[in-house]
Enzyme design. Structure first.
Site, mmCIF file in Angstrom:
data_model
loop_
_atom_site.group_PDB
_atom_site.id
_atom_site.type_symbol
_atom_site.label_atom_id
_atom_site.label_comp_id
_atom_site.label_asym_id
_atom_site.label_seq_id
_atom_site.Cartn_x
_atom_site.Cartn_y
_atom_site.Cartn_z
ATOM 1 N N GLY A 19 -23.616 17.054 17.472
ATOM 2 C CA GLY A 19 -24.946 17.410 17.955
ATOM 3 C C GLY A 19 -25.143 18.916 17.963
ATOM 4 C CG ASP A 129 -14.770 14.778 21.358
ATOM 5 O OD1 ASP A 129 -15.928 15.006 20.974
ATOM 6 O OD2 ASP A 129 -14.463 13.762 22.001
ATOM 7 N N GLY A 130 -14.974 15.131 18.111
ATOM 8 C CA GLY A 130 -14.933 14.345 16.875
ATOM 9 C C GLY A 130 -14.754 15.249 15.664
ATOM 10 C CB THR A 131 -16.448 18.427 14.734
ATOM 11 O OG1 THR A 131 -17.724 17.819 14.915
ATOM 12 C CG2 THR A 131 -16.500 19.373 13.549
ATOM 13 C CB THR A 151 -20.136 20.106 23.587
ATOM 14 O OG1 THR A 151 -20.925 19.231 24.404
ATOM 15 C CG2 THR A 151 -18.896 20.463 24.365
ATOM 16 C CG ASP A 153 -22.118 17.033 26.700
ATOM 17 O OD1 ASP A 153 -23.289 17.277 27.021
ATOM 18 O OD2 ASP A 153 -21.807 16.161 25.857
ATOM 19 C CG HIS A 298 -32.351 15.674 22.489
ATOM 20 N ND1 HIS A 298 -32.601 14.396 22.933
ATOM 21 C CD2 HIS A 298 -31.211 15.606 21.755
ATOM 22 C CE1 HIS A 298 -31.660 13.582 22.469
ATOM 23 N NE2 HIS A 298 -30.810 14.294 21.748
ATOM 24 C CD GLN A 300 -30.484 18.704 29.863
ATOM 25 O OE1 GLN A 300 -29.582 18.754 30.680
ATOM 26 N NE2 GLN A 300 -30.951 17.557 29.398
ATOM 27 N NE ARG A 301 -28.119 18.207 21.144
ATOM 28 C CZ ARG A 301 -27.944 17.006 20.605
ATOM 29 N NH1 ARG A 301 -27.382 16.047 21.319
ATOM 30 N NH2 ARG A 301 -28.305 16.759 19.388
HETATM 31 O O1 F6P Z 1 -22.930 15.817 23.533
HETATM 32 C C1 F6P Z 1 -24.164 16.460 23.634
HETATM 33 C C2 F6P Z 1 -25.248 15.482 24.016
HETATM 34 O O2 F6P Z 1 -26.468 16.178 24.110
HETATM 35 C C3 F6P Z 1 -24.974 14.692 25.286
HETATM 36 O O3 F6P Z 1 -25.202 15.437 26.456
HETATM 37 C C4 F6P Z 1 -25.909 13.527 25.095
HETATM 38 O O4 F6P Z 1 -25.451 12.421 25.834
HETATM 39 C C5 F6P Z 1 -25.821 13.272 23.615
HETATM 40 O O5 F6P Z 1 -25.389 14.480 23.023
HETATM 41 C C6 F6P Z 1 -27.116 12.857 22.965
HETATM 42 O O6 F6P Z 1 -26.871 12.588 21.634
HETATM 43 P P1 F6P Z 1 -28.020 12.364 20.533
HETATM 44 O O7 F6P Z 1 -28.571 13.705 20.171
HETATM 45 O O8 F6P Z 1 -27.307 11.702 19.412
HETATM 46 O O9 F6P Z 1 -29.054 11.499 21.179
#
Ligand code: F6P
Length: 374
Positions: A19, A129-131, A151, A153, A298, A300-301
């Protein structure tokens, strides 16, 4: 002028997997500018391991780095469904003709051929972690790899901080500050659901920063009664609003996490979400206090990384290049005890760094009146 020793390799690839996360571009910039300054060429792999499998590479130049330090997302694109060791290549027919299952294939050889075709001698892999697990596979197959953990997280084992986390906490805190004013004005309970998967770091930090009255973490199963008691006792003391910060992975004692969707093609198929709505409905019914919820998701991301994350990303990207120049490969850069270090790439595989019961911020939150609902 380079301030460091000459490279042991002449051409590297960089990719971002999993992500997206604020600060990815700042890491790319740190890696690419450092590499170019000491005479290496850099090729970017598009969309994480998917581009490695599909042979989508592009040259990276100094000009490509202009203006990306503060930009969210990743200029290379990313993908969280492409594990080269277990890549979905089709699906069996549905019953009764077949079992409907996804068919997977190990395509690492194809990736190695693509790397060879582009003259890549080493890789910097930025991801979760997967990467890192896939990066460890390439490392074992003889490709010099250095990983940079990413991440929001903050749950990667072996490092106490990942870039992107602080930006997510800042965003969540600002959102809660805004929700608090509505909660105060309308004498409501306001429930704010934050991300974090199975780790409560975002909820803990943003909850404390926003002065949330109730903070619910995946690591501490909660009791609804405790939350009701908190809200009612606040009402009795004239505090007519309550701010609840809940992590998407939090669950009641003896209950299950709320799953928003299942993505069968993803190596980590469960997507959490919905506990905020559940809490708002339960609280309103049991206490009579009008309740609303907001799922930050999202938000937050995305967006520009904070100054802290730009600095951290630059440090981590630079440290990856230091390791590469020293020939210290098969490693992931990490922060331990506040210092830059490195660990075996395989260490984070299949593990999550969760909030421990003795985390000092839990005690500090309790001391200022927050409950964790246990
Ligand atoms: O690992 C980052 C994260 O934003 C998590 O906090 C959340 O649960 C997940 O990815 C959401 O994933 P996707 O973008 O695939 O919906």
């Amino acid at each position: 002028m380079p301030t460091h020793s000459c490279p042991i390799v002449k051409r590297i690839a960089v990719l971002t997997g999993g992500g997206d996360c604020p600060g990815l571009n700042a890491v790319i910039r740190a890696v690419v500018l450092d590499a170019i300054s000491c005479g290496m060429s850099v090729v970017g792999v598009e969309d994480g391991y998917l581009g490695l499998i599909e042979n989508r590479f592009r040259e990276m130049t100094e000009a490509d780095m202009v203006g990306i330090l503060a930009r969210g997302g990743t200029i290379l694109g990313s993908n969280n469904k492409s594990n080269p060791s277990k890549f979905p290549v089709g699906q069996n027919p549905p019953p009764p003709a077949g079992d409907g299952k996804v068919i997977y294939k190990d395509v690492t050889d194809r990736c190695l051929a693509n790397l060879r075709e582009h003259g890549v001698e080493a890789m910097v892999v930025i991801g979760g972690d997967g990467t890192m697990t896939s990066a460890a596979t390439f490392s074992q197959m003889g490709i010099p790899v250095v990983g940079v953990p990413k991440t929001i997280d903050n749950d990667i084992e072996g490092t106490e901080i990942t870039f992107g986390f602080q930006t997510a906490v800042d965003t969540a805190t600002e959102a809660m500050d805004r929700c608090r004013t509505t909660a105060d004005s309308h004498h409501r309970a306001m429930i704010v659901e934050v991300m974090g998967r199975n780790a409560g770091w975002i909820a803990l930090h943003s909850g404390v920063a926003a002065g949330a009255d109730v903070i619910l973490l995946p690591e501490i199963p909660f009791k609804m009664e405790t939350i009701y008691t908190k809200i009612m006792s606040r009402s009795k003391r004239g505090r007519k609003s309550t701010l609840v910060c809940v992590s998407e992975g939090a669950a009641p004692q003896g209950g299950a996490k709320v799953v928003a969707r299942v993505d069968p093609l993803s190596p980590d198929p469960i997507r959490l979400g919905g506990v905020g709505k559940f809490l708002a409905e339960q609280i309103e019914e049991a206490t009579g206090v009008e309740s609303r919820y907001a799922v930050l998701g999202h938000v937050q991301r995305g967006g520009t990384p904070s100054a802290y994350d730009r600095v951290l990303s630059t440090l981590l990207g630079n440290h990856a290049m230091v390791l590469l120049r020293e020939g210290k490969v098969g490693r992931m850069v990490a922060v331990q005890g506040g210092r830059l270090t490195d660990i075996d790439l395989r260490e984070p595989a299949g593990r999550q760094r969760l909030v421990r019961a003795d985390e000092p911020l839990i005690a500090a939150a309790r001391a200022v009146g927050a409950t964790f609902g246990e």
